[in-house]
Design an enzyme around this catalytic site. Structure first.
Site: not given
Length: 453
Positions: A78, A154-155, A221, A223, A250, A279
């Site tokens: 990516r 992205n985001e 994503h 996290y 991610e 990531w």
């Protein structure tokens, strides 16, 4: 996440959703596309992304990273791009990025980073502006549908008014299709990609229905919001139960108790047959998220070791796209080492006494002039501290680069010695190392021998 990690207060809730069945008009598929909740190639082979994010827009000179990411076992990269929030990546640069991906036999996910945190970060671009960036690159993207996935933004929404995500995403998808893009589109969640308010989860069907080509995959994503096995499984369950296509676009690793449970994440992705993209290779202002030390492929960090060599990591589960000559497993979610139909059967070293070791050599992918090999080392009836595998190529093949072992060659003879982290094996335990090689004329399977101390 990246250059700015959002602070999020997440509340775990019970996830429920009703299954909806939507029939979209048939269309002539081009390249990578969605089938049910899976990504498939033009020939119908299921493709499960196993990859790494590369911060190209800030490190445009690090072109060796593409080959290094491939050598680490990835089948996808990516690539971070910018349309102007940072130094803009031009059509010529993007064309070169695609060429680098193809040369390294990586599926290329191109993402526009300008949208990161829109609505909360005043410098962020809108999804509509991101769509305009892709339209400006159409000349170098058209015809690359077999190789390129377009991650529109992205985001794309921060934590301020995350509800705007649905309408903005629908409009961006429709703008891309109106302008003739046939590519598989990837859509990131709001809340800095983490969807802790569940806007993407609760509006997924609306967004998927907006694509007249029925060729969109959603991306979460993971996290700090997903720091427990329960939170990861609950979120993924909703998408699986509704047959919605999803990738984990991610994620990082559990370097502290409040961070993502990467072990569960990779195991669940493997069990469910969904893609993941860690990531990132290098270049973070927060070095915890770097997989390498200063882009040095020979110096993996703790995070790099976990995703490259860990259980359910890249080496264990990644399979090359068939467009590059790879052979995909028939059952998504449970890949096993596979070979080109032109490849001979695996070769195993002769039986060894207790305390010694055996080695099994296999070709896991083959294309004109090149191939990918895998060697499995297994300890005998007693534990070993170090191992060495040797073989002689029968047709003059060569090893170009390797991972998981130090590999040297002398003529047709190859010697592979364990890395610092995988030499000690308990009785009966195994480890693997891999390599990329070249061949001409024939690619016969050698018989490896294994010695141990």
């Amino acid at each position: 996440m990246k250059r700015r990690l959002a602070t999020i207060a997440a509340v775990l809730i019970t996830l429920t959703a009703a299954t909806l069945t939507v029939v979209n008009p048939a269309w002539a598929a081009t390249g990578l596309r969605i089938s049910g909740r899976n990504i498939v190639e033009a020939n119908g082979s299921t493709f499960v992304m196993r990859g790494i994010n590369h911060m190209h827009t800030w490190y445009a000179g690090q072109t060796q990273s593409f080959a290094d990411i491939k050598a680490a076992g990835a089948n996808t990269v990516r690539v971070v791009l910018s349309g102007g929030r940072w130094t803009a990546n031009t059509a010529a640069d993007v064309s070169n990025v695609i060429a680098l991906c193809k040369a390294s036999r990586l599926i290329c996910v191109l993402e526009n980073h300008d949208t990161t945190g829109y609505g909360e970060d005043g410098a962020a671009y809108s999804l509509d502006q991101a769509a305009d960036y892709w339209i400006g690159l159409k000349s170098v993207l058209t015809g690359q549908e077999n190789y390129v996935v377009i991650n529109i933004g992205n985001e794309p929404i921060g934590n301020t008014n995350a509800g705007q995500w649905t309408a903005a995403t629908v409009a961006a998808i429709q703008k891309m299709r109106t302008n003739g893009f046939e590519h598989l589109l990837m859509i990131d969640a709001p809340n800095w990609g983490q969807d802790w308010q569940y806007t993407m989860r609760d509006n997924a069907q609306t967004v998927l229905d907006a694509d007249v080509r029925d060729n969109t995959v959603l991306s979460i994503h993971m996290y700090a919001v997903f720091n427990t096995a329960q939170s990861i499984r609950s979120y993924l369950d909703v998408f699986q139960n509704n047959n919605w296509p999803l990738v984990i676009g991610e994620f990082g690793w559990q370097f502290a108790s409040g961070e993502v449970d990467d072990t569960t994440l990779m195991a669940e992705a493997q069990a469910r047959g969904i893609g993941y993209l860690g990531w990132s290779w290098a270049g973070n202002t927060d070095p915890i998220l770097d997989m390498t030390d200063d882009f040095d492929a020979a110096s993996l960090t703790t995070w790099g070791q976990r995703i490259v060599n860990g259980p359910n990591g890249l080496k264990a589960t990644s399979r090359e796209a068939t467009i590059f000559g790879g052979v995909q497993p028939s059952t998504p979610g449970s890949p096993s080492p596979s070979q080109s139909s032109a490849s001979p059967s695996p070769s195993t070293s002769p039986s060894q006494p207790a305390g010694a070791c055996t080695a099994t050599y296999a070709v896991t992918g083959q294309w004109q002039g090149g191939f990918q090999g895998d060697v499995k080392v297994t300890a005998g009836g007693a534990a070993i501290r170090n191992w060495t595998v040797t073989w002689t190529f029968p047709n003059g093949q060569t090893v170009n680069n390797a991972w998981g072992a130090t590999v040297t060659g002398s003529g047709s003879t190859v010697t592979a010695r364990n890395a610092a982290w995988n030499g000690a094996l308990a009785a009966g335990a195994s480890t693997n190392f891999g390599f990329l090689g070249s061949w001409t004329g024939a690619n016969g399977i050698p018989t490896p021998t294994c010695t141990a101390s």
